[in-house]
Design a protein around this motif. Sequence first.
Motif, PDB file in Angstrom:
ATOM      1  N   UNK A 129      71.343  70.194 162.616  1.00 24.62           N
ATOM      2  CA  UNK A 129      70.570  69.989 161.384  1.00 24.62           C
ATOM      3  C   UNK A 129      71.384  69.237 160.334  1.00 24.62           C
ATOM      4  N   UNK A 130      72.682  69.516 160.264  1.00 23.51           N
ATOM      5  CA  UNK A 130      73.547  68.810 159.310  1.00 23.51           C
ATOM      6  C   UNK A 130      73.610  67.331 159.666  1.00 23.51           C
ATOM      7  N   UNK A 131      73.763  67.026 160.960  1.00 23.52           N
ATOM      8  CA  UNK A 131      73.861  65.618 161.380  1.00 23.52           C
ATOM      9  C   UNK A 131      72.550  64.884 161.129  1.00 23.52           C
ATOM     10  N   UNK A 132      71.417  65.570 161.306  1.00 24.84           N
ATOM     11  CA  UNK A 132      70.118  64.945 161.008  1.00 24.84           C
ATOM     12  C   UNK A 132      70.015  64.620 159.521  1.00 24.84           C
ATOM     13  N   UNK A 181      60.320  73.957 146.923  1.00 24.59           N
ATOM     14  CA  UNK A 181      61.629  73.700 147.541  1.00 24.59           C
ATOM     15  C   UNK A 181      62.502  74.933 147.475  1.00 24.59           C
ATOM     16  N   UNK A 182      62.513  75.601 146.325  1.00 20.84           N
ATOM     17  CA  UNK A 182      63.307  76.821 146.159  1.00 20.84           C
ATOM     18  C   UNK A 182      62.852  77.911 147.133  1.00 20.84           C
ATOM     19  N   UNK A 183      61.531  78.037 147.266  1.00 24.13           N
ATOM     20  CA  UNK A 183      60.980  79.051 148.182  1.00 24.13           C
ATOM     21  C   UNK A 183      61.403  78.738 149.622  1.00 24.13           C
ATOM     22  N   UNK A 184      61.303  77.451 149.997  1.00 28.83           N
ATOM     23  CA  UNK A 184      61.628  77.061 151.375  1.00 28.83           C
ATOM     24  C   UNK A 184      63.104  77.253 151.676  1.00 28.83           C
ATOM     25  N   UNK A 185      63.968  77.011 150.692  1.00 30.21           N
ATOM     26  CA  UNK A 185      65.412  77.139 150.898  1.00 30.21           C
ATOM     27  C   UNK A 185      65.770  78.562 151.327  1.00 30.21           C
ATOM     28  N   UNK A 186      65.193  79.562 150.629  1.00 33.93           N
ATOM     29  CA  UNK A 186      65.451  80.963 150.975  1.00 33.93           C
ATOM     30  C   UNK A 186      64.922  81.294 152.366  1.00 33.93           C
ATOM     31  N   UNK A 187      63.719  80.757 152.686  1.00 34.59           N
ATOM     32  CA  UNK A 187      63.091  81.046 153.978  1.00 34.59           C
ATOM     33  C   UNK A 187      63.879  80.437 155.135  1.00 34.59           C
ATOM     34  N   UNK A 188      64.367  79.213 154.944  1.00 39.19           N
ATOM     35  CA  UNK A 188      65.151  78.559 155.997  1.00 39.19           C
ATOM     36  C   UNK A 188      66.453  79.298 156.262  1.00 39.19           C
ATOM     37  N   UNK A 189      67.058  79.833 155.211  1.00 42.08           N
ATOM     38  CA  UNK A 189      68.305  80.583 155.371  1.00 42.08           C
ATOM     39  C   UNK A 189      68.058  81.847 156.216  1.00 42.08           C
ATOM     40  N   UNK A 304      66.805  71.057 153.210  1.00 36.83           N
ATOM     41  CA  UNK A 304      66.865  72.529 153.257  1.00 36.83           C
ATOM     42  C   UNK A 304      67.572  72.993 154.526  1.00 36.83           C
ATOM     43  N   UNK A 305      67.182  72.390 155.665  1.00 34.49           N
ATOM     44  CA  UNK A 305      67.797  72.766 156.942  1.00 34.49           C
ATOM     45  C   UNK A 305      69.286  72.430 156.954  1.00 34.49           C
ATOM     46  N   UNK A 306      69.580  71.169 156.602  1.00 35.15           N
ATOM     47  CA  UNK A 306      70.961  70.692 156.655  1.00 35.15           C
ATOM     48  C   UNK A 306      71.864  71.379 155.654  1.00 35.15           C
TER      49      UNK A 306
END
Length: 577
Positions: A129-132, A181-189, A304-306
């Motif tokens: 995900x970081x490389x993407x 974006x804030x909501x998604x960041x927590x969910x992805x973590x 968010x993923x990366x």
Amino acid sequence: MTKTLKRLAGYYKPYKGLFFSDMFFAILGAGITLVIPLLVRYITSTVVYLPSDKSTDMIVKLGIFMIVLVLIEAFCNFYIAYYGHIMGASIERDMRNEIFSHYQKLSFAFYDNQKVGHLLSRITADLFDISELLHHGPEDLVISIIKFVGAFGILMFINVRLALAAFLFIPFLILYAVYFNKKMKRAFRENRARIADINTQIEDSLSGIRVVKSFANEKVEMKKFRQGNERFVNSKKLSYKYMGTYNSGMGAFTTLITISVLLTGAFYLTKGEMPVEDLVTVLLYINNFTDPVKKLITFTEQFQNGYSGYSRFLEIMAVAPDIQDALDAEEVSDVKGAIDFENVSFAYEGTQEKVLSHVNLKVKAGEYVALVGSSGAGKTTLCSLIPRFYDVTEGRVLLDGEDIRELKLQSLRNQIGIVQQDVYLFAGTVMENIRYGKPDATDEEVIRAAKAANAHEFIMELEQGYDTDIGQRGVKLSGGQKQRLSIARVFLKNPPILIFDEATSALDNESEKIVQQSLENLAKDRTTFVIAHRLSTIRKAQRILVLTEDGIAEEGTHEELMKKNGIYSSLYKLSFA
């Protein structure tokens, strides 16, 4: 966050050429998409009104020019897709090397509190995900900005009222995007944590597959896996809920922009205050205007993923090895093998209870010392302090009179050979596993070590001899065979100090006899520590130490300790009862 992003950007440094060429073609491709609608406007507003022969000639020329632009844009897209991904994969490789190298430096204390699946997740899924993000992120951002700003500038030039109509919903769109974006960041973590749990469950279950099958517990493992898998789906549901709301909302905003421009244009057309080619051109640019918004949606998802993956990467990289070389550490040379424990105490990390308390022990070079005592008395812990798998809490351990903390770790550990009860063999051949003791050893040296360990005979009986693949953790070999390979590995290493950690306790009598002979061959003229479970194997030891929770309770030869009729005598009689 700025500091984190700056550090992340540092991974582009070795690939500056690729990065800037990728950006160049991204900018060129974005520029071409802005030029083509202007050519369409020129044709509809000017060329079609020229005399027939001139207009035909101009349309052909402009058509060829637009085809050339399309081909150039296609090459740009190919370049950023192919070479951009190569850059991303190269950065992923570099980061994987970095984190794996860091894993190698961390001490036993770190691994005592970690799950392999979680560590595996950080080196696979997270880094992908970081490389993407590092590949697509900058180019998507640049393309989006160029198209967005370019389209807005051109729209303002063509028709200010239509441009303002197009930008009417932008402030609402930005607020909407920031909130979700804030909501998604927590969910992805949360997703990252759950997939790491699943990796741990899989690794645990598959590593112990023989135990699973021996107890016929496949259904139990499946139940545990399903529970973890269900938790992952539930965490995904939440992230998909936010993502779905985000994407649908952003899609609705882009459609509203198109409707807003169309209605505004239609209103002014009916009043005769706008030429139709302006509305056609603006509608063409609306597509260029909404495309960056879609790219930004993808970018925020990638970000968010990366970013959450990189945060987890940094968490591991921030774990400082608690056992490392001192700044003035010295190489070990001309080792005799004398080991001294001076007032040594030890407690495991996170606990107050001492496993060892004020232990004092002097072992001469070449001496054969056996450690006995009940489980939990600290026998293995005491021996683990010699190669600095753990550092003493108090006191010090000396090698030939020097504090081992003042010696280079690799140099120190090169002087110590360890044979454990739980032998770990790597997937590969017999030859590769023995050679692990000395990676640059010749085939002849490997064979000599195998002969010294009484392993050569059974190796030659294997289907392909030394080239036989022994399977994961040596599953194709018996316990005695695996143990002899581990002894051969230490013979090849040829260290002056040996530690045998209950090396024969799990073997049958016949295998124990062969392995015991191999161990005795190996121990000649070396400082040897033997942690003994079967007391019959240490009767010939020069010194036997009886460890209890209070430290060294008894010391002497087998005969001396039996005469004392104390703890050792009781343990010995109990083992033959």
